[in-house]
Design a protein around this motif. Structure first.
Motif, PDB file in Angstrom:
ATOM      1  N   VAL A 218       0.866  -1.189   0.000  1.00  0.00           N
ATOM      2  CA  VAL A 218       0.000   0.000   0.000  1.00  0.00           C
ATOM      3  C   VAL A 218       0.899   1.234   0.000  1.00  0.00           C
ATOM      4  N   GLN A 219       0.609   2.185  -0.863  1.00  0.00           N
ATOM      5  CA  GLN A 219       1.459   3.380  -0.943  1.00  0.00           C
ATOM      6  C   GLN A 219       0.640   4.652  -0.749  1.00  0.00           C
ATOM      7  N   TYR A 220       1.146   5.548   0.042  1.00  0.00           N
ATOM      8  CA  TYR A 220       0.505   6.845   0.252  1.00  0.00           C
ATOM      9  C   TYR A 220       1.579   7.911   0.089  1.00  0.00           C
ATOM     10  N   ASN A 221       1.687   8.422  -1.125  1.00  0.00           N
ATOM     11  CA  ASN A 221       2.652   9.473  -1.469  1.00  0.00           C
ATOM     12  C   ASN A 221       4.115   9.023  -1.489  1.00  0.00           C
ATOM     13  N   SER A 222       4.371   7.786  -1.114  1.00  0.00           N
ATOM     14  CA  SER A 222       5.771   7.340  -1.059  1.00  0.00           C
ATOM     15  C   SER A 222       6.394   7.310  -2.444  1.00  0.00           C
ATOM     16  N   GLU A 223       5.588   7.016  -3.441  1.00  0.00           N
ATOM     17  CA  GLU A 223       6.121   6.938  -4.805  1.00  0.00           C
ATOM     18  C   GLU A 223       6.332   8.319  -5.399  1.00  0.00           C
ATOM     19  N   LYS A 224       5.868   9.342  -4.686  1.00  0.00           N
ATOM     20  CA  LYS A 224       5.992  10.703  -5.225  1.00  0.00           C
ATOM     21  C   LYS A 224       7.164  11.478  -4.638  1.00  0.00           C
TER      22      LYS A 224
ATOM     23  N   GLU B 250      -3.689  -1.373   8.697  1.00  0.00           N
ATOM     24  CA  GLU B 250      -4.562  -1.560   7.536  1.00  0.00           C
ATOM     25  C   GLU B 250      -5.036  -0.187   7.100  1.00  0.00           C
ATOM     26  N   GLN B 251      -4.909   0.099   5.817  1.00  0.00           N
ATOM     27  CA  GLN B 251      -5.356   1.410   5.333  1.00  0.00           C
ATOM     28  C   GLN B 251      -6.874   1.387   5.124  1.00  0.00           C
ATOM     29  N   LEU B 252      -7.581   2.279   5.809  1.00  0.00           N
ATOM     30  CA  LEU B 252      -9.038   2.358   5.640  1.00  0.00           C
ATOM     31  C   LEU B 252      -9.380   3.203   4.418  1.00  0.00           C
TER      32      LEU B 252
END
Lengths: 631, 631
Positions: A218-224, B250-252
């Motif tokens: 799961v990625q949250y802005n990490s790829e940016k 866990e990402q909601l």
């Protein structure tokens, strides 16, 4: 005599004054000969280290060991942070730091050295005329692990491995980790061995590497995340981005582990799965590491194991390995976990004679220079250059006076201009500043590469046996001269790979004046790749010439599969007096292949060869090349 | 004037010959004053580094920066492998390597330095009379992360955190990882902040650390691996044995993450969860790092952040920090991720004046030496010693001529004998060999400790504000002299901790001649521990005297809870003229406590104090001690 009268001491020091030689030669008066016996010392490290560290005051000409087994522990060993080419940067320990010495002989007299943990047995730099002979090197606990495949379930996509007590492990959150003395590793890099042949399993590429990771985190802005300068996707922390562990391990009973989520074919029962952990962390303890060593002989040596290469020499010259053998100990499938021998930026003569290189997890020999990328033109005389691969960090391109080639591979595999090094300055492992004695050319551009034209040797590989290992036999990027004479090859990839490689390892060098004669090639390239036994290849897909003056003569190719020779970007190759037969030892993996593939080459001749193979067509020429007759 | 006429250049160099001072003083003819402007440089690193590296040829007396913001990237910074006390061993980068210099002033003139990645802003060694002033230090992306608790479900044992775009993350196999420029970290070390108070949350120990790991990994012989020598359970690879990750994330929805398997109380909604990753890997980029610096002034400085300590000095002397401030930038809860200031083996005078230390994730100041364990008696004059904690590897116990105390803590907190250092030899980070000028005593035994009796300073802490941070205010292990005068403390653990600590960090030193006067202590020790605001304690549970000649006078303790003073192993403590009041700001956590606890001490006196607190009993004496009257 000496040995006997001093055998009660842990260390006996003979001042040369008492020896005949020294009496005759006053120049040698201050020299010290050291003899180690194995008595009274369960850890040879502090005893050996203490004497060697005295060498700056009392130069040593000879170190002898009483025959026997010596254990070297890291706890009281000298620590040094080192960049090692084609290895990890490592805070390593050693009992034998050979630095600033000359005319030293280390004679093991048959001694067995057993190492523990992240140690480099011979850490050598800035010395000349060093001989090491008559000893063997092993590790009590190896840096890799082995397990027997005992069940294989294609339907449920699982397989089970039996792990012996020699290889302690843990399962942490479903992740199988092999735990060692001072070390541990994951299932990161794996390959199958066939225990009957004690060699890499036929068609192992269908089964391994195990698909250890997936790119499904799961990625949250990490790829940016933006970086100001170029980053290396193989280096930390970029190599972690988006990656999760894919395999899951479950213990069925102590020593019996089921592996889930493997994405290739399930490994067959009866094969040995060997594992050495992730590439980013598993090259850290070569057996011999040389930097700026001028004159080295290694004679009658056995490297049973190393957590990396058996022998890695950087910017060194005149190296002879005679009867230098890489062979696994006891019942292990694996010897060293990377190349048996490797030479970067070396010059003078490099010779391998009468050696056996078996069961290592990478090439038997790799000879190359380094391409470094120009990232800054600092002024008329100075360049800022970048190392491309994280495991070449810290490699110095050369010394004052060396000729540097300026290279633009999209235009040519040969330098477009040359300059002379005045000074190199290591700012950090990735970034060096190089000053030149002459003004830099106007057409030089950021993105061009540099290579050291003095950093290639004359190479001889003679009477060697190279077999049962992962990867290639010889990897030759050497424009000077190379002779490969009277050797036996049985490798799972190319027996001889001749590349211009500039996109992954940045290992510089085209090839010229290469003679391959009187060798036997037996069932090479059996792991599954569709590649030749001898292969010339460049990363750059163009018709430019990279390889010149190649002789392949008097060799025997006894192969299970069709493809023998793959030629591209070559000007002048004669293939004469060779015999090609069909071994029928394995099923053909690529039965439609010709025996010889040609591409973007000229002046290729075939004369006096015997073909008894199974290929429907012997020679296949691609692109603009006209058909060439096989004789 | 100088600035204006040279503002177009990236770097303008003023040879002192053109300045009035230099004209008058020929000794300074070769000296260089450097002025950096911020124009035309989006990366200050290569520009600043190039000039500083010239200092060995052209000594620098002054470096000035034009006011403005300077970004320092690691890519072209100088790389060095360093052991740093109380930090990780680290291959670090710096643009300002101050080495072998003297009489240098770095004046930021209000400049803001913004760092990227694993850099040490000021890496200083082997220099004297260095001043750094008028600048601030921050990181573009911090080494820690912050998230808002938005839901808390005690029944289902989960809580949800909202993570802003400032803190990119990934979830890999259920593991929440915060991803940074050049770095990443896990949920390894966490603590709650109360955003209303911008301070550590009341009773945070009930909620944090999050229970990141469990010791439930499947083990097959891994726990049986034998080592020849002592290992450190906190160091790799021992710290991995049997450990798995316990928390699951866990990402909601993007930016909203649910955490499962936390073993303490669920963090309350509205608090900020801060995280800096695992202890074994999270101390790697302090703002100031000094080794062998003799004479240092830090004036008008702000350290907004560091991936480790704000200031760490080893084996240095005569250090003044005046208006040296550790304060978080913008909306961050956290300033530095470890201590604000830390002094190991320092001597001469160490003064903190007019400083503010806020929101750092460890003590405001820690002063101590190092206990090193004798593991080998090599001969009559030489000892082999071992560093106990992996984050003190490489610390050198002292230099030639220093007096070493031989200590057996089970017998006494004071040395049983003394010897003088002739030479120290660093074999590796864990193991040093110390040679002495006098013969070692016969009663010396393996397992005894050594400490450097010259490695303690006179300490003054005056007019400082210490608040809102994790852990202690001052941690004082200093037998020389310490004055703590007119400061404000509001800390979540002890305001002042005086220990003899020999089992974890091996931070040496008992305490004597300590004066604590005219300070205000406000609601300290509010995180949940049952400990005094001022606390004297030893690791060794015996009645021996460790602390002598302590004055605590004229202070105000305005506390929510009862326990003020915890005294043990002390000979001579006078507590006079202090006022103790009840703040009622928080609920009492330990309402049955007395105000003062005494143990294994003598010559303790109370005079002229005012008690307006809520404790049922003011003084409680344990063991053999007779009751003492509180006056």
């Amino acid at each position: 005599m000496k040995r006997r009268c001093l055998s009660n001491a842990i260390v006996a020091i003979f001042f040369c004054a008492i020896s005949v030689k020294c009496k005759k030669n006053s120049v040698q008066k201050n020299r010290v000969s050291i003899f180690f016996s194995q008595e009274n010392s369960s850890d040879a490290t502090p005893v050996v280290l203490e004497e060697i560290l005295k060498a700056s005051q009392y130069p040593i000409s000879e170190i002898k060991f009483e025959p026997g087994t010596y254990h070297f522990y890291p706890d009281k060993a000298l620590e040094k942070f080192v960049h090692i080419s084609n290895h990890n940067d490592v805070l390593v320990r050693t009992a034998m730091p050979i630095s600033g010495m000359k005319n030293l002989t280390i004679d093991g007299q048959g001694a067995k050295f057993v190492f523990h943990g992240v140690m480099i047995p011979f850490l050598m730099e800035n010395s000349s005329n060093i001989t090491v002979k008559n000893l063997s090197i092993d590790w009590a606990v190896p840096f890799h692990s082995e397990a027997l495949v005992v069940a294989s379930d294609e339907k449920n996509r699982t397989f089970d491995i039996k792990i012996s007590e020699e290889y302690p492990y843990e399962i942490r959150n479903g992740n199988l980790v092999f735990v060692k003395e001072y070390y541990e590793h994951s299932l990161g890099q794996t390959i199958l061995y066939d225990p009957k042949r004690k060699a890499i399993a036929f068609d192992t590429e269908s089964y391994t590497d195990l698909t250890y990771i997936s790119r499904k985190a799961v990625q949250y802005n990490s790829e940016k995340i933006k970086y100001k300068y170029k980053t290396d996707p193989r280096d930390y922390p970029q190599n972690r981005i988006g990656v999760e562990q894919r395999l899951r391990a479950e213990q069925l009973e102590p020593g019996l582990v089921r592996i889930f989520n493997h994405g290739k074919k399930m490994p067959p029962v009866g094969y040995i799965l060997t594992s050495k952990g992730e590439q980013s962390a598993n090259r850290l303890a070569p057996a011999f590491r040389l930097v700026d060593i001028h004159g080295f002989k290694g004679e009658n040596l056995i490297v049973h194991h190393a957590g990396g290469m058996g022998f890695i020499a950087e910017n060194s010259s005149n190296i002879l390995l005679d009867d230098f053998n890489v062979i696994p100990s006891s019942n292990r499938m694996v010897s060293t976990t990377a190349d048996a021998t490797h030479f970067v930026g070396c010059s003078g003569v490099v010779e391998l004679r009468n050696c056996t290189f078996k069961n290592q997890l990478d090439d038997a020999m790799n000879v190359h220079g380094s391409y470094q990328e120009i990232v800054d033109v600092l002024d008329d005389y100075r360049l800022g250059v970048r190392m491309g691969h994280f495991q070449q960090k810290g490699f110095s391109i050369g010394k004052e006076g060396d000729k540097i080639g300026l290279v633009r591979l999209s235009d040519s595999f040969f330098p477009y201009d040359r300059r002379t090094i005045k000074k190199t300055q290591s700012i950090n492992g990735r970034y060096h500043i190089i000053s030149f004695t002459e003004k830099l050319p106007k057409n030089l551009a950021v993105g061009d590469l540099i290579e050291n034209l003095n950093g290639y040797p004359e190479v001889l590989v003679e009477n060697c046996t190279i077999s049962n290992n992962r990867a290639r036999g010889l990897l030759i990027s050497n424009p000077v001269k190379t002779v490969v004479d009277n050797n036996y090859f049985s490798t799972e990839m190319e027996a001889i790979l001749v590349p211009v490689e500039s996109s992954h390892w940045f290992e510089s060098g085209n090839a010229a004046n290469l003679t391959i004669k009187n060798n036997v090639f037996k069932d090479c390239q059996h792991s599954g790749f569709d590649r030749g036994v001898i292969r010339f290849v460049t990363d750059d897909d163009n018709d430019n010439i990279a390889f010149k003056n190649i002789q392949i003569t008097g060799n025997t190719f006894d192969q299970f599969d069709n493809l023998i020779l793959e030629i591209s970007n070559t000007d002048g190759l004669s293939f004469t007096g060779n015999t090609i037969t069909s071994s029928n030892n394995f099923k053909k993996l690529h039965p439609k292949n010709p025996a010889i593939k040609l591409k973007s080459s000229k002046n290729i001749t075939f004369q006096g060869n015997t073909y008894k193979g199974d290929a429907q067509r012997i020679v296949e020429a691609k692109g603009d090349m006209s058909e060439i007759q096989f004789n």
